[in-house]
Design a protein around this motif. Structure first.
Motif, mmCIF file in Angstrom:
data_model
loop_
_atom_site.group_PDB
_atom_site.id
_atom_site.type_symbol
_atom_site.label_atom_id
_atom_site.label_comp_id
_atom_site.label_asym_id
_atom_site.label_seq_id
_atom_site.Cartn_x
_atom_site.Cartn_y
_atom_site.Cartn_z
ATOM 1 N N VAL A 1 -11.822 -7.780 -9.305
ATOM 2 C CA VAL A 1 -11.028 -6.552 -9.381
ATOM 3 C C VAL A 1 -11.219 -5.744 -8.106
ATOM 4 N N SER A 2 -10.254 -4.892 -7.811
ATOM 5 C CA SER A 2 -10.400 -4.011 -6.646
ATOM 6 C C SER A 2 -11.169 -2.757 -7.059
ATOM 7 N N GLU A 3 -11.726 -2.079 -6.085
ATOM 8 C CA GLU A 3 -12.482 -0.859 -6.356
ATOM 9 C C GLU A 3 -11.599 0.240 -6.927
ATOM 10 N N SER A 4 -10.295 0.164 -6.657
ATOM 11 C CA SER A 4 -9.364 1.186 -7.138
ATOM 12 C C SER A 4 -8.745 0.834 -8.490
ATOM 13 N N ALA A 5 -9.077 -0.340 -9.019
ATOM 14 C CA ALA A 5 -8.548 -0.743 -10.332
ATOM 15 C C ALA A 5 -9.117 0.181 -11.404
ATOM 16 N N THR A 6 -8.337 0.400 -12.447
ATOM 17 C CA THR A 6 -8.793 1.249 -13.545
ATOM 18 C C THR A 6 -9.462 0.402 -14.625
ATOM 19 N N VAL A 7 -10.186 1.074 -15.482
ATOM 20 C CA VAL A 7 -10.821 0.399 -16.617
ATOM 21 C C VAL A 7 -9.738 -0.228 -17.502
ATOM 22 N N SER A 8 -8.609 0.436 -17.624
ATOM 23 C CA SER A 8 -7.491 -0.106 -18.398
ATOM 24 C C SER A 8 -7.044 -1.458 -17.838
ATOM 25 N N MET A 9 -6.958 -1.565 -16.512
ATOM 26 C CA MET A 9 -6.596 -2.839 -15.873
ATOM 27 C C MET A 9 -7.661 -3.897 -16.151
ATOM 28 N N LEU A 10 -8.924 -3.484 -16.088
ATOM 29 C CA LEU A 10 -10.025 -4.410 -16.375
ATOM 30 C C LEU A 10 -9.930 -4.927 -17.808
ATOM 31 N N LYS A 11 -9.602 -4.055 -18.759
ATOM 32 C CA LYS A 11 -9.468 -4.473 -20.155
ATOM 33 C C LYS A 11 -8.355 -5.499 -20.329
ATOM 34 N N THR A 12 -7.282 -5.362 -19.558
ATOM 35 C CA THR A 12 -6.192 -6.343 -19.616
ATOM 36 C C THR A 12 -6.692 -7.708 -19.153
ATOM 37 N N VAL B 1 -9.823 -8.738 -19.227
ATOM 38 C CA VAL B 1 -10.784 -9.201 -20.235
ATOM 39 C C VAL B 1 -10.041 -9.822 -21.418
ATOM 40 N N GLU B 2 -8.955 -9.183 -21.839
ATOM 41 C CA GLU B 2 -8.182 -9.715 -22.956
ATOM 42 C C GLU B 2 -7.638 -11.109 -22.629
ATOM 43 N N SER B 3 -7.147 -11.286 -21.410
ATOM 44 C CA SER B 3 -6.588 -12.599 -21.046
ATOM 45 C C SER B 3 -7.664 -13.670 -20.902
ATOM 46 N N ARG B 4 -8.873 -13.296 -20.456
ATOM 47 C CA ARG B 4 -9.937 -14.286 -20.255
ATOM 48 C C ARG B 4 -10.776 -14.543 -21.499
ATOM 49 N N LEU B 5 -11.077 -13.497 -22.269
ATOM 50 C CA LEU B 5 -11.986 -13.653 -23.410
ATOM 51 C C LEU B 5 -11.295 -13.534 -24.760
ATOM 52 N N GLY B 6 -10.023 -13.130 -24.753
ATOM 53 C CA GLY B 6 -9.265 -13.080 -25.993
ATOM 54 C C GLY B 6 -9.573 -11.910 -26.912
ATOM 55 N N VAL B 7 -10.264 -10.902 -26.402
ATOM 56 C CA VAL B 7 -10.579 -9.714 -27.209
ATOM 57 C C VAL B 7 -9.467 -8.694 -26.982
ATOM 58 N N PRO B 8 -8.769 -8.276 -28.029
ATOM 59 C CA PRO B 8 -7.667 -7.320 -27.853
ATOM 60 C C PRO B 8 -8.131 -6.026 -27.175
ATOM 61 N N ARG B 9 -7.285 -5.523 -26.276
ATOM 62 C CA ARG B 9 -7.612 -4.297 -25.534
ATOM 63 C C ARG B 9 -7.998 -3.150 -26.458
ATOM 64 N N ALA B 10 -7.261 -3.012 -27.556
ATOM 65 C CA ALA B 10 -7.470 -1.880 -28.458
ATOM 66 C C ALA B 10 -8.863 -1.863 -29.087
ATOM 67 N N SER B 11 -9.487 -3.029 -29.201
ATOM 68 C CA SER B 11 -10.810 -3.063 -29.835
ATOM 69 C C SER B 11 -11.946 -3.204 -28.818
ATOM 70 N N GLN B 12 -11.621 -3.143 -27.520
ATOM 71 C CA GLN B 12 -12.649 -3.270 -26.484
ATOM 72 C C GLN B 12 -13.357 -1.944 -26.230
ATOM 73 N N LYS B 13 -14.656 -2.036 -26.096
ATOM 74 C CA LYS B 13 -15.481 -0.917 -25.646
ATOM 75 C C LYS B 13 -16.343 -1.459 -24.513
ATOM 76 N N LEU B 14 -16.029 -1.062 -23.288
ATOM 77 C CA LEU B 14 -16.766 -1.530 -22.121
ATOM 78 C C LEU B 14 -17.870 -0.532 -21.795
ATOM 79 N N VAL B 15 -19.081 -1.057 -21.589
ATOM 80 C CA VAL B 15 -20.252 -0.211 -21.360
ATOM 81 C C VAL B 15 -20.952 -0.658 -20.077
ATOM 82 N N PHE B 16 -21.287 0.325 -19.238
ATOM 83 C CA PHE B 16 -22.042 0.065 -18.015
ATOM 84 C C PHE B 16 -23.146 1.106 -17.907
#
Length: 106
Positions: free
Chosen positions: A17-28, A30-45
């Motif tokens: 991902v680029s440094e300017s990408a949003t978390v929303s873009m990252l969730k998209t 993640v959904e395509s690679r891991l199959g977890v729907p965006r709506a149920s994702q909670k990303l933690v760092f």
């Protein structure tokens, strides 16, 4: 930058991902690679939940960072299952104490 996204007690993947990408873009991604729907994702760092509109830079994510993915639907289903099992083994006195403690002492 390359990030690792790890499902708690599950799979992980590396995403570019680029440094300017949003978390929303990252969730998209993640959904395509891991199959977890965006709506149920909670990303933690670093113990903080990432907000959809924040950029990777705003979240202080750097190349090689590891982000943890919680699947809210899965966690809720597991919680309900464990709660039902535990409740089924409780006496009426236990249930009364549990309710009186505002459901904090289980």
């Amino acid at each position: 930058m390359q990030l690792t996204v790890k499902i708690l007690q599950g799979a992980e993947c590396q995403l570019e991902v680029s440094e300017s990408a949003t978390v929303s873009m990252l969730k998209t991604l993640v959904e395509s690679r891991l199959g977890v729907p965006r709506a149920s994702q909670k990303l933690v760092f670093r113990g903080k939940t990432l907000q959809d509109d924040d950029t990777m830079t705003a979240c202080r994510l750097t190349d090689g960072a590891k982000v943890f993915l919680g699947d809210a639907d899965r966690f809720l289903a597991e919680f309900k299952k464990k709660f039902d099992q535990r409740l089924g083994s409780m006496s009426m006195d236990d249930i009364q104490r549990f309710c009186a403690s505002n459901m904090t002492e289980f």
